[in-house]
Every structure is written in structure tokens, then in C-alpha cells.
Design a protein around this motif. Structure first.
Motif, mmCIF file in Angstrom:
data_model
loop_
_atom_site.group_PDB
_atom_site.id
_atom_site.type_symbol
_atom_site.label_atom_id
_atom_site.label_comp_id
_atom_site.label_asym_id
_atom_site.label_seq_id
_atom_site.Cartn_x
_atom_site.Cartn_y
_atom_site.Cartn_z
ATOM 1 N N GLY A 417 163.852 16.989 26.248
ATOM 2 C CA GLY A 417 164.722 16.891 25.082
ATOM 3 C C GLY A 417 164.294 17.673 23.862
ATOM 4 N N LYS A 418 163.489 18.739 24.032
ATOM 5 C CA LYS A 418 163.141 19.535 22.860
ATOM 6 C C LYS A 418 163.016 21.015 23.254
ATOM 7 N N THR A 419 163.122 21.874 22.296
ATOM 8 C CA THR A 419 162.981 23.315 22.499
ATOM 9 C C THR A 419 161.510 23.668 22.715
ATOM 10 N N GLY A 420 161.274 24.643 23.624
ATOM 11 C CA GLY A 420 159.895 25.046 23.913
ATOM 12 C C GLY A 420 159.078 23.934 24.528
ATOM 13 N N LEU A 421 159.675 23.222 25.474
ATOM 14 C CA LEU A 421 159.067 22.021 26.055
ATOM 15 C C LEU A 421 157.851 22.323 26.918
ATOM 16 N N LEU A 422 157.970 23.301 27.810
ATOM 17 C CA LEU A 422 156.894 23.597 28.743
ATOM 18 C C LEU A 422 155.705 24.207 28.008
ATOM 19 N N PRO A 423 154.484 23.874 28.437
ATOM 20 C CA PRO A 423 154.094 23.224 29.700
ATOM 21 C C PRO A 423 153.866 21.711 29.613
ATOM 22 N N ASP A 424 154.386 21.024 28.592
ATOM 23 C CA ASP A 424 154.095 19.598 28.412
ATOM 24 C C ASP A 424 154.354 18.752 29.668
ATOM 25 N N PRO A 425 155.489 18.931 30.365
ATOM 26 C CA PRO A 425 155.721 18.099 31.556
ATOM 27 C C PRO A 425 154.691 18.305 32.669
ATOM 28 N N LEU A 426 154.067 19.482 32.705
ATOM 29 C CA LEU A 426 153.008 19.700 33.694
ATOM 30 C C LEU A 426 151.779 18.852 33.356
ATOM 31 N N GLU A 427 151.472 18.734 32.082
ATOM 32 C CA GLU A 427 150.400 17.825 31.675
ATOM 33 C C GLU A 427 150.754 16.395 32.063
ATOM 34 N N ASP A 428 152.054 16.044 31.971
ATOM 35 C CA ASP A 428 152.490 14.694 32.348
ATOM 36 C C ASP A 428 152.246 14.434 33.835
ATOM 37 N N ILE A 429 152.481 15.441 34.673
ATOM 38 C CA ILE A 429 152.187 15.280 36.101
ATOM 39 C C ILE A 429 150.694 15.038 36.306
ATOM 40 N N ALA A 430 149.874 15.844 35.644
ATOM 41 C CA ALA A 430 148.419 15.714 35.811
ATOM 42 C C ALA A 430 147.947 14.319 35.417
ATOM 43 N N GLY A 510 175.332 26.378 27.877
ATOM 44 C CA GLY A 510 174.506 25.524 28.722
ATOM 45 C C GLY A 510 173.248 26.213 29.200
ATOM 46 N N THR A 511 173.394 27.464 29.679
ATOM 47 C CA THR A 511 172.235 28.199 30.189
ATOM 48 C C THR A 511 171.275 28.567 29.064
ATOM 49 N N GLY A 512 171.841 28.962 27.911
ATOM 50 C CA GLY A 512 170.991 29.315 26.769
ATOM 51 C C GLY A 512 170.172 28.132 26.282
ATOM 52 N N GLN A 513 170.788 26.949 26.234
ATOM 53 C CA GLN A 513 170.047 25.757 25.798
ATOM 54 C C GLN A 513 168.949 25.398 26.795
ATOM 55 N N TYR A 514 169.252 25.541 28.087
ATOM 56 C CA TYR A 514 168.237 25.235 29.099
ATOM 57 C C TYR A 514 167.041 26.179 28.970
ATOM 58 N N LEU A 515 167.291 27.478 28.863
ATOM 59 C CA LEU A 515 166.195 28.438 28.787
ATOM 60 C C LEU A 515 165.398 28.268 27.499
ATOM 61 N N ALA A 516 166.073 27.831 26.421
ATOM 62 C CA ALA A 516 165.351 27.573 25.162
ATOM 63 C C ALA A 516 164.425 26.376 25.321
ATOM 64 N N ARG A 517 164.849 25.384 26.081
ATOM 65 C CA ARG A 517 163.956 24.241 26.323
ATOM 66 C C ARG A 517 162.768 24.660 27.180
ATOM 67 N N VAL A 518 162.962 25.651 28.039
ATOM 68 C CA VAL A 518 161.864 26.130 28.879
ATOM 69 C C VAL A 518 160.843 26.913 28.062
ATOM 70 N N ALA A 519 161.306 27.885 27.267
ATOM 71 C CA ALA A 519 160.363 28.839 26.661
ATOM 72 C C ALA A 519 160.588 29.070 25.173
ATOM 73 N N GLY A 520 161.306 28.201 24.497
ATOM 74 C CA GLY A 520 161.498 28.350 23.052
ATOM 75 C C GLY A 520 162.771 29.083 22.715
ATOM 76 N N SER A 521 163.219 28.940 21.469
ATOM 77 C CA SER A 521 164.517 29.504 21.069
ATOM 78 C C SER A 521 164.518 31.025 21.087
ATOM 79 N N ASN A 522 163.366 31.671 20.980
ATOM 80 C CA ASN A 522 163.284 33.140 21.018
ATOM 81 C C ASN A 522 162.832 33.638 22.388
ATOM 82 N N PHE A 523 163.321 32.983 23.429
ATOM 83 C CA PHE A 523 162.881 33.342 24.783
ATOM 84 C C PHE A 523 163.272 34.782 25.125
#
Length: 615
Positions: A417-430, A510-523
């Protein structure tokens, strides 16, 4: 002292009441019922041990015990007392909300006389009507029990706190937490820095039970719940509650309950499911997510059906997800039964100390559904565009089916639920894997040969975990035995190119919002590559099972074709399935071209483990 009301309940009555007076009537051991009990003290004084807490009851104070709560009462010598008892089955309560509140825990009430008087009067009226026993008595008592239950719920916030803890209550608490383990008197005495003699003497004085008897009662209590509310075999149940030998389990069970486990199981089957779970069978396509979340049996699950709930999601009809396609009613019913049986738990992934420093981590949870003893586990990552998790579609049904196959399933609700989320969920897996590892011994599963199962954005997360650069190796975790991926987003370069070429406003948004959550708004195409499994794959990537329908309107199937090419080039063992029709978010895929994919995926996982594991 004979408890006639208990005999009436054993005969199959829905409720029974009795007034009992006595002196020196100390229970010989802790016990529990399969029905509710209200204990109202009219005269005298009584001490009660309720699970791991102690209470002192004075006149006009009372307790309500839900089913399957360990308790017993006692008092010093020569203290006369009189109590009024009421027993009733859960099915008597007509309001699911009231039943849910009463079932949460035992409550001790020490109310002012003005508040306790209506409750006391109702209990006296119930006893009087029971003795009258005419044509209308049963219906009238049912109404009065429901009125009584309402009074209790109205006053539930005023329930008393237990007395100050002592060593015996600490020991009882320890037994409740560790009863599935092999507990010896020597170990227990060392843990509490007391001799075995004083340990046994003090415990017996407070509980009127030996430690061994108490452990047996605890194990049988939990076994009864598993017999009633799960599909486990008797052998499996005996292991789960701490018996290493099923013959010993059968002998202890019969000594405590008066019947064998198989006889008890047959009695439960004849009785049928709890009344409030029947409402799950009425779930319809035209209900909304909000309607579903407000069903009483789903109180525990509802906050997690769709995380980061929005108004549009709350108002969306269930027909948008496919009840039959995902077996949603059946999965919800299985989780509710498991909650009552104690085989479903919600776990915090990060400690309170950590979440105080970083409140975002408080949203990270594990929903654990137990499997069979000594089996591996799977970590399930639902999708949701990294904006939320679609747990209702891609979490609960998958975990339910894995559990049915014997595997332990952990649904990961990772940060979203936020922009530039990754890699936080990977830390959650660990961090989740550390929590899971700490449960392995007490929950009887193996941490070897685990699988990670992910869908859509959760499929991206699962696939990234399989890379050395961003996943398991970076966090010092073991490599998964297999990745089980459903319509995963694995080629962000492709998504970027499609976004650049598209003139469809909805797709671009939709795609732009998804990619922004992956790598930030300036992806950029390059920054997205870090979190694209296609570009991060190496020769140590785990074996992969993948399913992706050709008519997927959300994650283009070309993404998985590129991923398959990368698997081939890296020499990774894999099996890919591309059904013609099924769309996106099909979950179990029942009735679609993808039906049966999970069975195939689990067989693939078993092959990846080797011929002797996971069978």
C-alpha cells in the motif's frame, strides 16, 4: 456431591439448572464442559482456578464458563456455601453476535447489587420453570436463557481481573503453553526453582489434581476439540496433543471422558456442526465484501479477507471473485472450524519492540493453518498489486487445500500500500521464516523442503525470494524446495514497454500505479529490473511450477512466457501450464481451464523434495 444438572445435560437436554449447597466440597480435579456454565454464588466463599488464573468469589458474584475452559473450585475447610448453576448448549443462543462474545473467554462478574439482581432473578426463574416442566416450559426457558445471555454481554466490559499471580498459576500457564511437549517433573521443578516434592505438594493443594492428571486433562480437552471440529485421524490427534503412543492416548482419553475417542467422534458427527457456522452456507454471489465481513463467525478473519480495505472493495459484490471458482464458502467454513479446534492461529511477524520503532511492520501477519505431523510447510503470498492482499481469493482457499493434503500453510500478509515498497516485503518473508522456525517443534512440522506459493504481485514476491541477489541468500535463509506460482508478475521490463505503448487510460493508470509501488514514482526500465525475476534469475534458482491463463487481462501471459524462456536458459527444473481460459485471480480455478492446478503443483513440489519426503 451429585450434580444432577450435569446428568440432565448428558441425557441430551439443551439446558439444565440446579441449586447446590455444601461444606468442604472441593473438586478432585480441574474439569471442563462441552456446554456453557453460569456459576452464581449465593452464600459463602469459593476460590476458582480458571485455566491459569485464580479468582475469589463472594456472595452475589458469578462466573460464565464457555465450552472447553478448564476450571475447578475449592475453599478452606468448614466454609459452607450455596451456588446456583445453569448449563446450556451453544445452540440455545439465537444471536450469533451474543454467542461469539460469550465464547471468547470465561468472565468473572463482581457487579453492584442493582446490576446483578436481574441476572440472579432470571436464573431463579429458570430453575422454577424447569421444576414446573409443562407444555411451554422449554420455550420459556429458551427465551429466558437468551435474555440472560444478553444481560451478560451488556456487562461483559465489567468482568473482574484475576487475583495476583502466584507460582501455581505460573505453572498452570506454563502447562497450557507446553502441554504438547514431553514435560517431566524434573524439568518443571528446575524451571521454577523448586524441589519436585514441593512442586507436587503445592500444585495438588491449589488444584486438587496431580500435575500428570492436569496435563492429561489438558491434552484430552484439546483432543475433544480436534475430534469435534477437524478431520484429523485419531492417530494424528494423539500426536498433536502430545501423546507419543496412540494406545496410551486411547486409555487416558477414556479414563477422563468415559468413552473412547472413536465413540466421542461418532457422537459429535451425529450432533452436527455448531449452529452459528451454518450461516456460512448462505453466502451468495449478490452479497458484498462488507456483508461477508460482518458475518458473526468471521469476526477473527474479516480484517484479513482484503487488507488495506477501501470503500470500493467493501461495496464490491462477491460475484466479482467467484464463490464456486475459489470455493470461498468452504474455505471460510474450514478456517472457522479450525479456529475452534485450535489449529488456526494469527501470528505477529515482528515483536512489539520492533513495531513501536516502525509501525508499518505491525501490519505484517501470518495466518497459520496446521497440517499433519512431520510434514513440510508452504508460505502463501496472495496478490493484490502490492496495494493489498486478496486473502479471500488467493490465501484462505489455497491454505485450506494444502492443509487438507497434510501440509502446514502460512499465509503471509506482507507490507503493502505505498510507493517504492520493495524490498520491504522480502524482509517480511525473511522474518516470517524465523517465526515459523520457532514453531516447528511445538506444532510438529519440518522446516526442510518448504515451498513458497505466490499469485500476481505475490507471485512476483515469491519469485524474487528465489533469487540469490534479492531473496533467500541475501537474508541468510535456506533456499525453498520449490516455487508454486499463479499468474505471477515476473517481467517488469515488459510491463514498462506495454505502459509506454498503451493509449488505454485504465491500463496506464493501473499499471503505472503498480510499477510505482514496485520501484518508486520515478521508476525507469532499469530501476524496475532489480525487482524483475526474469533478469535476476541465476543457476541456483529453485524448481518452479507456474500456471497462467492465456486470457489474463491484468498480468499479460507474455510475462510468464519470458519467465519460462529464462528458466530454460538457466537450466532450472520447471513445469509451466498455460490454460486457454480462466482470466486473472482464479484462485483454485474450479470450473475453469486451470482446474486441478494446485494438485499438479503439489506433486511437482513432492518430486522436488525427493522420493521419500512430503508423502
Amino acid at each position: 456431591m451429585v450434580d444432577k444438572a450435569a446428568f440432565f445435560m448428558a441425557e441430551g437436554r439443551p439446558f439444565a439448572s440446579e441449586r447446590i449447597a455444601g461444606v468442604n466440597d472441593n473438586m478432585v480435579r480441574s474439569h471442563y464442559h462441552e456446554f456453557f456454565e453460569i456459576y452464581y454464588l449465593e452464600q459463602g466463599r469459593r476460590q476458582h482456578i480458571i485455566e491459569d488464573s485464580q479468582y475469589i468469589l463472594q456472595p452475589d458474584e458469578f462466573i460464565i464458563f464457555p465450552p472447553f475452559v478448564m476450571h475447578h473450585s475449592f475453599e478452606e475447610n468448614d466454609v459452607p456455601f450455596r451456588r446456583l448453576l445453569l448449563y446450556f448448549n451453544p445452540e440455545v443462543i439465537r444471536s450469533p453476535q451474543i454467542l461469539r462474545t460469550l465464547s471468547e473467554r470465561a468472565r468473572v462478574y463482581k457487579l453492584p447489587r442493582a446490576q446483578s439482581a436481574p441476572i440472579y432473578n432470571l436464573m431463579k426463574d429458570i430453575l422454577q420453570e424447569q421444576e414446573r416442566d409443562d407444555l411451554y416450559s422449554r420455550e420459556l426457558i429458551t427465551l429466558m436463557v437468551n435474555a440472560l445471555a444478553l444481560q451478560l454481554v451488556r456487562n461483559s466490559d465489567e468482568a473482574a481481573r484475576p487475583e495476583q499471580r502466584n507460582r501455581v498459576t505460573d505453572i498452570i500457564n506454563y502447562l497450557h503453553e507446553h502441554f504438547t511437549e514431553d514435560i517431566t517433573l524434573e524439568q518443571l521443578a528446575n524451571h521454577f526453582y523448586v524441589s519436585q516434592y514441593h512442586l507436587c505438594r503445592e500444585f495438588k493443594r491449589y488444584t486438587s489434581s496431580t500435575i500428570v492428571q492436569y496435563i492429561h486433562n489438558l491434552r484430552v480437552l484439546h483432543a475433544q476439540r480436534l475430534l469435534q471440529e477437524s478431520d484429523y485421524s485419531i492417530t494424528e490427534i494423539s500426536k498433536r496433543v502430545g501423546f507419543s503412543n496412540v494406545t496410551h492416548f486411547n486409555r487416558v482419553y477414556k479414563s477422563v471422558t468415559g468413552m473412547s475417542p472413536s465413540q466421542n467422534k461418532q457422537a459429535y458427527l451425529k450432533r452436527g456442526k455448531p449452529a452459528d457456522l451454518g450461516m456460512l452456507e448462505s453466502i451468495r454471489d449478490d452479497m458484498t465484501v462488507g456483508d461477508l465481513c460482518q458475518l458473526a463467525p468471521l469476526k477473527t478473519l474479516s480484517p484479513y479477507l482484503f487488507t488495506h480495505m477501501s470503500e470500493d472493495m467493501w461495496s464490491r459484490q462477491l460475484s466479482a471473485f467467484g464463490l464456486e471458482k475459489c470455493a470461498i464458502p468452504q474455505a471460510l467454513g474450514a478456517f472457522c472450524q479450525a479456529e475452534r479446534a485450535g489449529t488456526f492461529r494469527i501470528l505477529d511477524v515482528y515483536s512489539r519492540e520492533v513495531t513501536d520503532r516502525d509501525p508499518e511492520k505491525a501490519q505484517v501477519k501470518l495466518l497459520y493453518l496446521a497440517g499433519k505431523a512431520d510434514m513440510p510447510f508452504a508460505l502463501v503470498c496472495p496478490g493484490g498489486g502490492y496495494n493489498r492482499q486478496w486473502t479471500l481469493v488467493e490465501g484462505l482457499p489455497i491454505a485450506w487445500q494444502l492443509s487438507q493434503m497434510g501440509y502446514h500453510a502460512f499465509i503471509l500478509l506482507y507490507r503493502a500500500g505505498k510507493t517504492g515498497l520493495l524490498p520491504d516485503p522480502l524482509e517480511d518473508i525473511a522474518q516470517s521464516l524465523q517465526v515459523i522456525g520457532s514453531l516447528a517443534e511445538s506444532c510438529h512440522f519440518t522446516t526442510q523442503h518448504y515451498a513458497v506459493c505466490g499469485f500476481s504481485a505475490g507471485g512476483n514476491l515469491a519469485a524474487l525470494w528465489g533469487t540469490r541477489a534479492e531473496g533467500y541468500a541475501r537474508y541468510g535463509a535456506p533456499r525453498p524446495a520449490a516455487l508454486l506460482l499463479g499468474y505471477p508478475s515476473t517481467a517488469h521490463g515488459l510491463m514498462y514497454d506495454l505502459l509506454e505503448a498503451s493509449r488505454d487510460p485504465a491500463f496506464r493508470t493501473g499499471t503505472g500505479q503498480y510499477l510505482a509501488r514496485v520501484a518508486g514514482s520515478n521508476f525507469t526500465r532499469e530501476s524496475l529490473g532489480r525487482f524483475s525475476p526474469v533478469t535476476q534469475m541465476d543457476a541456483d534458482f529453485p524448481p518452479v511450477y507456474l500456471v497462467h491463463c492465456q486470457d489474463d487481462p491484468t498480468v499479460p501471459v507474455q510475462s510468464s512466457h519470458l519467465f519460462e524462456e529464462a528458466l530454460n536458459q538457466a537450466g532450472i527444473v520447471h513445469r509451466c501450464r498455460f490454460p486457454a481460459h480462466g482470466g486473472h485471480g482464479f484462485g483454485l480455478g474450479i470450473g475453469t481451464d486451470a482446474e486441478g492446478w494446485l494438485d499438479q503443483a503439489v506433486r511437482f513440489w513432492q518430486e522436488a523434495m525427493g522420493p521419500t519426503d512430503g508423502k
